[in-house]
Scaffold this motif. Structure first.
Motif, mmCIF file in Angstrom:
data_model
loop_
_atom_site.group_PDB
_atom_site.id
_atom_site.type_symbol
_atom_site.label_atom_id
_atom_site.label_comp_id
_atom_site.label_asym_id
_atom_site.label_seq_id
_atom_site.Cartn_x
_atom_site.Cartn_y
_atom_site.Cartn_z
ATOM 1 N N LYS A 128 0.842 -1.185 0.000
ATOM 2 C CA LYS A 128 0.000 0.000 0.000
ATOM 3 C C LYS A 128 0.883 1.244 0.000
ATOM 4 O O LYS A 128 1.773 1.391 0.836
ATOM 5 C CB LYS A 128 -0.913 0.013 1.228
ATOM 6 C CG LYS A 128 -1.938 -1.100 1.239
ATOM 7 C CD LYS A 128 -2.729 -1.097 2.537
ATOM 8 C CE LYS A 128 -3.722 -2.247 2.594
ATOM 9 N NZ LYS A 128 -4.431 -2.309 3.894
ATOM 10 N N LEU A 162 -6.603 -0.555 -4.919
ATOM 11 C CA LEU A 162 -7.076 -1.642 -4.065
ATOM 12 C C LEU A 162 -8.218 -1.136 -3.204
ATOM 13 O O LEU A 162 -8.055 -0.195 -2.424
ATOM 14 C CB LEU A 162 -5.934 -2.144 -3.176
ATOM 15 C CG LEU A 162 -6.339 -3.036 -1.992
ATOM 16 C CD1 LEU A 162 -6.947 -4.347 -2.477
ATOM 17 C CD2 LEU A 162 -5.149 -3.288 -1.077
ATOM 18 N N THR A 180 -10.482 -2.198 -0.161
ATOM 19 C CA THR A 180 -10.476 -3.191 0.896
ATOM 20 C C THR A 180 -11.546 -2.872 1.937
ATOM 21 O O THR A 180 -11.811 -1.710 2.241
ATOM 22 C CB THR A 180 -9.082 -3.260 1.555
ATOM 23 O OG1 THR A 180 -9.085 -4.282 2.545
ATOM 24 C CG2 THR A 180 -8.695 -1.936 2.201
ATOM 25 N N CYS A 237 -9.199 -12.628 -0.505
ATOM 26 C CA CYS A 237 -9.762 -12.575 0.841
ATOM 27 C C CYS A 237 -8.671 -13.019 1.808
ATOM 28 O O CYS A 237 -8.115 -14.120 1.657
ATOM 29 C CB CYS A 237 -10.986 -13.481 0.944
ATOM 30 S SG CYS A 237 -11.778 -13.446 2.562
ATOM 31 N N SER A 265 -10.706 -9.717 5.581
ATOM 32 C CA SER A 265 -10.602 -8.515 4.750
ATOM 33 C C SER A 265 -10.797 -8.912 3.297
ATOM 34 O O SER A 265 -10.112 -9.806 2.787
ATOM 35 C CB SER A 265 -9.221 -7.866 4.938
ATOM 36 O OG SER A 265 -9.060 -6.779 4.056
ATOM 37 N N TYR A 266 -11.775 -8.265 2.647
ATOM 38 C CA TYR A 266 -12.057 -8.529 1.244
ATOM 39 C C TYR A 266 -11.349 -7.468 0.401
ATOM 40 O O TYR A 266 -11.447 -6.273 0.690
ATOM 41 C CB TYR A 266 -13.558 -8.492 0.983
ATOM 42 C CG TYR A 266 -14.339 -9.461 1.842
ATOM 43 C CD1 TYR A 266 -14.455 -10.804 1.493
ATOM 44 C CD2 TYR A 266 -14.961 -9.034 3.017
ATOM 45 C CE1 TYR A 266 -15.168 -11.697 2.291
ATOM 46 C CE2 TYR A 266 -15.667 -9.916 3.814
ATOM 47 C CZ TYR A 266 -15.774 -11.247 3.446
ATOM 48 O OH TYR A 266 -16.474 -12.129 4.235
ATOM 49 N N ASN A 267 -10.655 -7.892 -0.642
ATOM 50 C CA ASN A 267 -9.811 -6.982 -1.418
ATOM 51 C C ASN A 267 -10.070 -7.117 -2.917
ATOM 52 O O ASN A 267 -9.997 -8.218 -3.470
ATOM 53 C CB ASN A 267 -8.330 -7.277 -1.137
ATOM 54 C CG ASN A 267 -7.961 -7.085 0.318
ATOM 55 O OD1 ASN A 267 -7.635 -5.988 0.745
ATOM 56 N ND2 ASN A 267 -8.026 -8.164 1.102
#
Length: 282
Positions: free
Chosen positions: A6, A38, A40, A70, A78-80
């Protein structure tokens, strides 16, 4: 998928945070480095957004999602979603910094109609179309500097989900871009066309439609009980005003579709086709 880092926050909202990320991957045994956006979130709704992106894969005028991951982060799921990165920001920011020319408004409207046409053919309603959810990419069209793509499908609905909460009068997206039927729970493709009309006014004038409305309750009343449409500015061209009238037809079943609007004279000025002559009485 490989490793990602990130770099900075691009935006935050109720449905997640969007970061600029540096992605390192291996393709055909060669290392590849990419800049991606991204999104998230710990919200389960990201799985639905992933499904929408899969349905819209390859659609012109739609931000593309390349990867999904995921993971468990700090003890939480955490869904990404890894998507195209828009280096030039949003249409909302562009409108705030400069007044667009008539040609730019036409070209950008045509780009949005292309995206909406593909989206609607696949049974997807965006439900929150607004300048901040439209991203700017380098243009392949010599008529303008940017290519526009529709993003952020956090509130979008499939045809099966469209009218799941009928009855209660409330806003189900950003108030200034909502249609009369949507505040009563009808969230079908005509809602996106109404929102597009609001965006065209904003691109043309630099001002939000309903700019003189002081509260959201006041706007809700105008839409739900009086079926009011935004005032079409007098200074716009005849073709632009007629285009907007088609976007703001009160009956959603009579409101023009994206495909129909692509053939309107307002768009045909820059993108002529060999279609039959338009009849303004239709």
């Amino acid at each position: 998928m490989a490793e990602w880092k990130k770099l900075r926050v691009l935006g935050e909202g109720s449905y997640g945070t969007v970061y600029l990320v540096l992605l390192r991957s291996i393709e055909e045994q060669k290392p590849k480095i990419s800049l991606l956006a991204l999104k998230t979130s710990s919200s389960y709704s990201m799985l639905r957004e992933k499904k929408v992106f899969e349905l819209l894969r390859g659609c012109e005028g739609i931000v593309q999602c390349y990867y999904y991951k995921c993971i468990v982060e700090r003890g939480y799921l955490s869904y990404n979603l890894f998507m195209e990165y828009a280096p030039h920001g949003s249409l909302g920011n562009l409108i705030k910094t400069k007044l667009l020319s008539d040609k730019e408004v036409i070209v950008y409207t045509q780009m949005l109609l292309k995206g909406l046409s593909c989206m609607h053919e696949k049974g997807i309603v965006h439900c929150d179309l607004k300048p901040d959810n439209i991203l700017l990419f380098p243009s392949w069209d010599d008529r303008t500097k940017y290519q526009l793509k529709i993003s952020d499908f956090g509130l979008s609905k499939t045809s099966e989900e469209a009218n799941a909460d009928l009855g209660e009068i409330k806003f189900r997206g950003t108030p200034y871009y909502m249609s009369p039927e949507s505040v009563r729970g009808f969230k079908e493709t005509p809602l996106d066309i109404w929102s597009l009309g609001c965006i065209v006014i904003e691109m043309s004038t630099g001002l939000q439609q309903w700019w003189n409305i002081q509260t959201s309750d006041q706007l809700l009343c105008k839409l739900a009980f009086f079926n009011e449409a935004p005032k079409i500015p007098d200074e716009l061209s005849y073709d632009c005003k007629d285009f907007l009238k088609k976007c703001f037809i009160n009956d959603p079943q009579q409101r023009w579709t994206a495909k129909m609007l692509l053939d309107h004279p307002f768009i045909q000025k820059e993108y002529p086709t060999s279609l039959p002559t338009y009849n303004p009485s239709n």
